[in-house]
Design a protein around this motif. Structure first.
Motif, PDB file in Angstrom:
ATOM      1  N   THR A 117      49.385  36.039  41.791  1.00 54.35           N
ATOM      2  CA  THR A 117      48.337  37.395  41.902  1.00 54.35           C
ATOM      3  C   THR A 117      47.010  36.362  41.290  1.00 54.35           C
ATOM      4  O   THR A 117      45.879  36.625  41.681  1.00 54.35           O
ATOM      5  CB  THR A 117      48.643  38.408  41.021  1.00 54.35           C
ATOM      6  OG1 THR A 117      49.841  39.053  41.408  1.00 54.35           O
ATOM      7  CG2 THR A 117      47.628  39.339  41.008  1.00 54.35           C
TER       8      THR A 117
ATOM      9  N   ASN B  82      43.434  35.989  43.636  1.00 49.86           N
ATOM     10  CA  ASN B  82      42.462  36.634  43.108  1.00 49.86           C
ATOM     11  C   ASN B  82      41.095  35.730  42.996  1.00 49.86           C
ATOM     12  O   ASN B  82      40.258  35.742  43.304  1.00 49.86           O
ATOM     13  CB  ASN B  82      42.413  37.193  41.715  1.00 49.86           C
ATOM     14  CG  ASN B  82      43.268  38.627  41.883  1.00 49.86           C
ATOM     15  OD1 ASN B  82      43.471  39.081  42.980  1.00 49.86           O
ATOM     16  ND2 ASN B  82      44.016  38.916  40.631  1.00 49.86           N
TER      17      ASN B  82
ATOM     18  N   ALA C 289      37.730  35.288  45.230  1.00 51.37           N
ATOM     19  CA  ALA C 289      36.417  34.996  44.874  1.00 51.37           C
ATOM     20  C   ALA C 289      35.547  34.083  45.509  1.00 51.37           C
ATOM     21  O   ALA C 289      34.438  34.013  45.646  1.00 51.37           O
ATOM     22  CB  ALA C 289      36.468  35.039  43.325  1.00 51.37           C
TER      23      ALA C 289
END
Length: 157
Positions: free
Chosen positions: A25, A29, A33
């Motif tokens: 995870t 993420n 970004a």
């Protein structure tokens, strides 16, 4: 060589779960970004992209550090530990000789330490002073506030 750390079964599982989260995870993420920042145009003047890449580097560093910690982690079988002396993973009840206040702590690895839960690191001044002591012994421990004497009242697992 890295220092070996001793863990409870729960502490070791928590460490493995956190590493797995960071690898899956957490990485996803950060990638999202970076992709979002890249879509905003010119990378040479894109501060958001630079910040996302820096965050990625810090994240990968944390993963590497946790992998090293896990590689040097050892699971202690609490049932085979001597309860006559204070050791890592001992739950020790102590009394401040001067004030008469009693408290209980479990001596755990640095990453498992949690004062609210009564778990202190074996590398803390109090734990270092208690290691190897038996019930009835008094440990004179130097803490930032000065010297404190603690009497060992009880040792358990």
């Amino acid at each position: 060589m890295a220092e070996v750390s001793y863990y409870t079964k729960e502490g070791l599982e928590k460490l493995k779960e956190e590493l797995q989260y960071l690898k899956t995870t957490g990485r996803a993420n950060i990638s999202a970004a970076i992709a979002e920042a890249r879509d905003k145009g010119d990378l040479s003047e894109n501060a958001e992209y630079d910040a996302a890449k820096e965050a990625q580097g810090l994240h990968e560093g944390k993963i590497a550090q946790m992998q090293e910690t896990l590689a040097n982690a050892r699971l202690l079988d609490e049932s085979k530990l001597d309860v006559s002396k204070v050791l890592a993973l001992s739950i020790v009840k102590i009394k401040n000789v001067k004030s008469g206040a009693t408290m209980s702590y479990q001596l755990v690895s640095e990453s498992e330490a949690d004062m609210k839960a009564g778990k202190i690191s074996v590398t803390s001044p109090i734990a270092k002073g208690l290691l190897g002591k038996s019930v009835g012994e008094v440990a004179e421990i130097t803490v930032p506030a000065g010297k404190i004497e603690f009497e060992v009242l009880e040792i358990s697992r």
